[in-house]
Design an enzyme around this catalytic site. Structure first.
Site, PDB file in Angstrom:
ATOM      1  N   ASP A   1      -0.113  18.917  21.057  1.00 62.95           N
ATOM      2  CA  ASP A   1       0.990  18.061  20.287  1.00 62.95           C
ATOM      3  C   ASP A   1       1.589  16.927  21.358  1.00 62.95           C
ATOM      4  OD1 ASP A   1       2.558  17.709  17.840  1.00 62.95           O
ATOM      5  OD2 ASP A   1       3.914  18.314  19.124  1.00 62.95           O
TER       6      ASP A   1
ATOM      7  N   GLU B   1       5.045  14.068  21.398  1.00 57.06           N
ATOM      8  CA  GLU B   1       6.219  13.568  20.831  1.00 57.06           C
ATOM      9  C   GLU B   1       6.160  12.030  21.429  1.00 57.06           C
ATOM     10  OE1 GLU B   1       7.783  14.765  18.277  1.00 57.06           O
ATOM     11  OE2 GLU B   1       7.216  16.782  18.651  1.00 57.06           O
TER      12      GLU B   1
ATOM     13  N   HIS C   1      12.906  14.219  17.319  1.00 52.48           N
ATOM     14  CA  HIS C   1      13.006  15.108  18.617  1.00 52.48           C
ATOM     15  C   HIS C   1      14.148  15.228  19.592  1.00 52.48           C
ATOM     16  CE1 HIS C   1      12.281  11.484  20.859  1.00 52.48           C
ATOM     17  NE2 HIS C   1      11.233  11.244  20.243  1.00 52.48           N
TER      18      HIS C   1
ATOM     19  N   HIS D   1      11.422  18.814  16.677  1.00 55.82           N
ATOM     20  CA  HIS D   1      10.219  18.704  17.012  1.00 55.82           C
ATOM     21  C   HIS D   1      10.036  18.839  18.530  1.00 55.82           C
ATOM     22  CE1 HIS D   1       8.302  17.354  12.981  1.00 55.82           C
ATOM     23  NE2 HIS D   1       9.294  17.790  12.556  1.00 55.82           N
TER      24      HIS D   1
ATOM     25  N   ASP E   1       5.918  23.474  18.472  1.00 57.86           N
ATOM     26  CA  ASP E   1       4.578  22.967  17.449  1.00 57.86           C
ATOM     27  C   ASP E   1       3.223  23.542  18.002  1.00 57.86           C
ATOM     28  OD1 ASP E   1       6.705  21.748  16.391  1.00 57.86           O
ATOM     29  OD2 ASP E   1       5.859  19.829  16.721  1.00 57.86           O
TER      30      ASP E   1
END
Length: 224
Positions: free
Chosen positions: A9, A11, A59, A152, A157
């Site tokens: 994942d 960001e 985030h 997030h 995640d």
């Protein structure tokens, strides 16, 4: 061929690389036969640009915080070594791969081939047509606790996606690798345990003790 996969994942500073947006965090969690191996890769990154207002709401990483982090070029070799030879499992893979490949291109590295990627968003679309298939929605469907996901963050995640991934393939229990069972059983946590086929037969005394137990503790023996 390895059974290890990487839950991944990212960001970012914003949605589209065409607007110059960059990665600010990468999280990777290794699994083997759907079981986490406890190996992870994680880093915050200096994107060398400002975070968009929309991304900051998602985030919460400020420009000041990110300006003190390493640049992608400083971690790229470690990152590539961690994912080398393994399938990547990503929710909405087109987004993450487009950003990762953009960073790899700027670092003069080869791009990731999409054939090496498993997109759980596409799997969810096919399995639950017309339903909500965000990570939060899938956690709710499979009764996975996502209360830690206030913002997030890449590793949280990844942890949630690893649990969703297991459920998408109906693997309710950890898989055991029974290939070459005369040698070892692989439990997916980097420990191979010897598999023993030896059958231990009860002695005459064991049998007599068992009979005595049944007579003493059971009024009626349903097994005789």
């Amino acid at each position: 061929m390895t059974n290890k996969e990487i839950i991944l994942d990212t960001e970012t500073t914003g949605l589209d690389i065409r607007d110059g947006h960059r990665i600010v965090e990468i999280g990777c969690l290794e699994i083997e036969n759907f079981i986490p191996t406890k190996k992870t890769f994680h880093c915050y990154l200096n994107p060398e640009r400002k975070v968009s207002e929309q991304a900051f709401k998602v985030h919460g990483y400020s420009d000041e915080f990110l300006s003190k982090q390493k640049k992608f070029s400083e971690v790229v070799d470690e990152f590539l070594k961690f994912i080398d030879g393994k399938k990547l499992v990503i929710h909405n893979a087109k987004f993450d791969i487009s950003h990762i490949n953009n960073e790899l291109m700027m670092a003069n590295r080869n791009k990731i081939n999409f054939e090496n990627v498993i997109d759980t968003l596409e799997i969810s679309k096919n399995k639950f047509p017309g339903s909500q298939i965000s990570l939060d929605a899938l956690c709710k469907r499979y009764k996975i606790d996502n209360s830690r996901r206030v913002k997030h963050t890449a590793l949280i995640d990844c942890e949630l996606l690893s649990k969703v991934y297991v459920n998408l393939f109906d693997q309710k229990e950890p898989l055991l690798n029974f290939e070459n069972t005369d040698k070892v059983i692989s439990l997916g946590d980097n420990k191979d345990l010897p598999y023993c086929k030896k059958v231990i037969k009860p002695s005459k005394q064991d049998i007599e003790n068992h009979k005595l137990f049944l007579k003493t503790h059971l009024k009626k023996n349903f097994f005789s």
